[in-house]
Design an enzyme around this catalytic site. Sequence first.
Site, PDB file in Angstrom:
ATOM      1  N   ARG A  78      -0.684  11.237  -7.572  1.00 26.80           N
ATOM      2  CA  ARG A  78      -1.405   9.972  -7.711  1.00 26.80           C
ATOM      3  C   ARG A  78      -1.812   9.803  -9.177  1.00 26.80           C
ATOM      4  O   ARG A  78      -2.497  10.656  -9.731  1.00 26.80           O
ATOM      5  CB  ARG A  78      -2.655   9.977  -6.813  1.00 26.80           C
ATOM      6  CG  ARG A  78      -3.527   8.775  -7.015  1.00 26.80           C
ATOM      7  CD  ARG A  78      -4.718   8.684  -6.063  1.00 26.80           C
ATOM      8  NE  ARG A  78      -5.441   7.472  -6.387  1.00 26.80           N
ATOM      9  CZ  ARG A  78      -6.690   7.426  -6.864  1.00 26.80           C
ATOM     10  NH1 ARG A  78      -7.400   8.529  -7.002  1.00 26.80           N
ATOM     11  NH2 ARG A  78      -7.243   6.285  -7.182  1.00 26.80           N
ATOM     12  N   HIS A 122      -7.697   1.693 -12.689  1.00 23.70           N
ATOM     13  CA  HIS A 122      -8.682   2.780 -12.690  1.00 23.70           C
ATOM     14  C   HIS A 122      -9.593   2.551 -13.903  1.00 23.70           C
ATOM     15  O   HIS A 122      -9.659   3.367 -14.813  1.00 23.70           O
ATOM     16  CB  HIS A 122      -7.983   4.144 -12.715  1.00 23.70           C
ATOM     17  CG  HIS A 122      -8.823   5.281 -12.210  1.00 23.70           C
ATOM     18  ND1 HIS A 122      -8.404   6.154 -11.214  1.00 23.70           N
ATOM     19  CD2 HIS A 122     -10.056   5.709 -12.549  1.00 23.70           C
ATOM     20  CE1 HIS A 122      -9.345   7.066 -10.977  1.00 23.70           C
ATOM     21  NE2 HIS A 122     -10.362   6.818 -11.785  1.00 23.70           N
ATOM     22  N   GLU A 167     -12.073   2.760  -6.761  1.00 23.18           N
ATOM     23  CA  GLU A 167     -13.538   2.704  -6.758  1.00 23.18           C
ATOM     24  C   GLU A 167     -14.082   1.442  -7.418  1.00 23.18           C
ATOM     25  O   GLU A 167     -14.779   1.501  -8.448  1.00 23.18           O
ATOM     26  CB  GLU A 167     -14.126   3.955  -7.426  1.00 23.18           C
ATOM     27  CG  GLU A 167     -13.722   5.250  -6.751  1.00 23.18           C
ATOM     28  CD  GLU A 167     -14.507   6.460  -7.252  1.00 23.18           C
ATOM     29  OE1 GLU A 167     -15.401   6.308  -8.096  1.00 23.18           O
ATOM     30  OE2 GLU A 167     -14.231   7.573  -6.756  1.00 23.18           O
ATOM     31  N   ASN A 295     -12.368   8.233  -1.647  1.00 22.41           N
ATOM     32  CA  ASN A 295     -12.735   9.280  -2.609  1.00 22.41           C
ATOM     33  C   ASN A 295     -14.092   9.812  -2.192  1.00 22.41           C
ATOM     34  O   ASN A 295     -15.050   9.037  -2.060  1.00 22.41           O
ATOM     35  CB  ASN A 295     -12.849   8.720  -4.025  1.00 22.41           C
ATOM     36  CG  ASN A 295     -11.516   8.269  -4.590  1.00 22.41           C
ATOM     37  OD1 ASN A 295     -10.463   8.482  -3.980  1.00 22.41           O
ATOM     38  ND2 ASN A 295     -11.546   7.656  -5.752  1.00 22.41           N
ATOM     39  N   TYR A 297     -17.059  12.952  -2.744  1.00 20.81           N
ATOM     40  CA  TYR A 297     -17.577  14.127  -3.449  1.00 20.81           C
ATOM     41  C   TYR A 297     -18.846  14.681  -2.822  1.00 20.81           C
ATOM     42  O   TYR A 297     -19.058  15.884  -2.816  1.00 20.81           O
ATOM     43  CB  TYR A 297     -17.835  13.781  -4.924  1.00 20.81           C
ATOM     44  CG  TYR A 297     -16.552  13.506  -5.668  1.00 20.81           C
ATOM     45  CD1 TYR A 297     -15.820  14.552  -6.229  1.00 20.81           C
ATOM     46  CD2 TYR A 297     -16.029  12.223  -5.757  1.00 20.81           C
ATOM     47  CE1 TYR A 297     -14.614  14.314  -6.879  1.00 20.81           C
ATOM     48  CE2 TYR A 297     -14.823  11.972  -6.401  1.00 20.81           C
ATOM     49  CZ  TYR A 297     -14.123  13.024  -6.955  1.00 20.81           C
ATOM     50  OH  TYR A 297     -12.921  12.799  -7.579  1.00 20.81           O
ATOM     51  N   GLU A 362      -9.225  11.255  -3.470  1.00 25.13           N
ATOM     52  CA  GLU A 362      -9.870  12.163  -4.431  1.00 25.13           C
ATOM     53  C   GLU A 362     -10.880  13.026  -3.712  1.00 25.13           C
ATOM     54  O   GLU A 362     -11.673  12.531  -2.903  1.00 25.13           O
ATOM     55  CB  GLU A 362     -10.646  11.405  -5.529  1.00 25.13           C
ATOM     56  CG  GLU A 362      -9.807  10.763  -6.574  1.00 25.13           C
ATOM     57  CD  GLU A 362     -10.642  10.025  -7.625  1.00 25.13           C
ATOM     58  OE1 GLU A 362     -11.812  10.394  -7.852  1.00 25.13           O
ATOM     59  OE2 GLU A 362     -10.100   9.072  -8.197  1.00 25.13           O
TER      60      GLU A 362
HETATM   61  C1  FCB Z   1     -14.412   9.395  -9.412  1.00 26.07           C
HETATM   62  C2  FCB Z   1     -13.380   8.781 -10.321  1.00 26.07           C
HETATM   63  C3  FCB Z   1     -12.536   9.780 -11.064  1.00 26.07           C
HETATM   64  C4  FCB Z   1     -13.347  10.979 -11.499  1.00 26.07           C
HETATM   65  C5  FCB Z   1     -14.124  11.541 -10.358  1.00 26.07           C
HETATM   66  C6  FCB Z   1     -14.919  12.773 -10.693  1.00 26.07           C
HETATM   67  O1  FCB Z   1     -15.491   8.530  -9.289  1.00 26.07           O
HETATM   68  O2  FCB Z   1     -12.532   7.951  -9.587  1.00 26.07           O
HETATM   69  O3  FCB Z   1     -11.919   9.122 -12.120  1.00 26.07           O
HETATM   70  O4  FCB Z   1     -14.139  10.630 -12.565  1.00 26.07           O
HETATM   71  O5  FCB Z   1     -14.997  10.584  -9.849  1.00 26.07           O
END
Ligand code: FCB
Length: 454
Positions: A78, A122, A167, A295, A297, A362
């Site tokens: 990607r 992006h 995002e 995405n 985290y 992500e």
């Molecule tokens: C996301 C982004 C990516 C990277 C990660 C850690 O928000 O899409 O570019 O910065 O976080």
Amino acid sequence: MPSSLPDPTTLAYGVATAAYQIEGGVAEDGRGPSIWDTFAARPGAIKDGLDGSVACDSYHRYEEDLDLVAASGVELYRFSIAWPRIVPEGVGRVEERGLDYYDRLVDATLSRGLTPTATLYHWDLPQALEDRDGWLNRDTAEAFADYASVVHDRLGDRVAVWATHNEPWCAAYLGYAAGVHAPGRREGGAGHRAAHHLLLAHGLAAARLHEAGATDVGIVLNLAPFWPEDPDDAALVAATDGIDAIRNRVWLGPLVDGSYDDGLLAVAPELADPDLVRDGDLALVRGSADWLGVNYYTPFRTAAAGSAERHPEAEAYPGSAPVAFVVREPRTDIGWEVDASGLEQLLVDTHRRTGLPVLVTENGAAYPDRTLDDQDRIAYLSDHIDATVRAREAGADVRAYIVWTLLDNFEWAEGYTKTFGIVHVDPRDQTRTPKASFAWLAGHLADSSAGSAD
Ligand code: FCB
């Protein structure tokens, strides 16, 4: 026919990158300036004062980088395309040398047996468009659709899986409300206006790509679970609902239902403005995505305002009642709580809400990486892959798990201070050295068949 979306029977793996974070070469082959070049030059905007002008120099080293992607054993790559390389002034003149670069990149991806997945936006808006009010100007959405068509015309014979935006919440709210990302504007409700134009841009571009024969056009969202610390606190639950609306429902409502819901409109009255949201806009967005990228985290725990630390991005939820964000341990180096159950919940909920195939586009972690033996990152990835597999077992149609990221790179406002890569990059000479997590991923995939595993 190019390879399309991974099929549902197995989980496909990939790694992700983004143009401004790795390419460098900002003055090369006619590229125009982007809002990140401008923003990074602003004193204090980037933690270490650096920018993406060199980054990982992947503009010149993409062959070596793709060798690494292939050696990791994944099947998907990607990457994102830099709009300012293709249309340097944002509208009008197309720069053939920019298209040639991505042409070579796609061929190099395919020649290694990898499936390319291209993201059109992006965050690197051509500065020329920001000079005309950027995502606050409806014309930017039209310009994006034109750019998307140009790219698809060149690469659509070899790239099947497209994402319009990455995002858009960050582009809209970190860019125009909180001001911590480019273009660095702190204009509150302007974030909602930017969000609408980003959605419109997605809808217009998706329509163009579909007309041209694309069948796998998606959008990548950083949806997030919000967990009130006290579920019996009605005021907290209501405030959390407002935050959820701005982070999640502002995108999912139009994509699934073709509307902004009442709870969202209560915190974002801008989205009820008929000059902004014109007849047909939301109908265009409804049903426009063939797949959804998620995405993930960290989860977000909310508490009554004043009771805990306020999140540094609190201004990114304009109009919502204030809440405090509680961040529990363990945390990664960027301060994000580690809890893989949030990913499982998010995938199950997102598939249920949308009915669409979902890709984890992500997931990964920043750690200080004082040595290359990044056991903490291995644990993070392993736990989140397990969570993805559990979501599949619970019935969520999750097609892929894509690691963020291949290389230590320019991490936006954090500069080069936070490293997410499974490959270390020496900033002095650009030497790439795989970390233990790289070998772990390759081993995990080798244990299963041909880059697909559960
Ligand atoms: C996301 C982004 C990516 C990277 C990660 C850690 O928000 O899409 O570019 O910065 O976080």
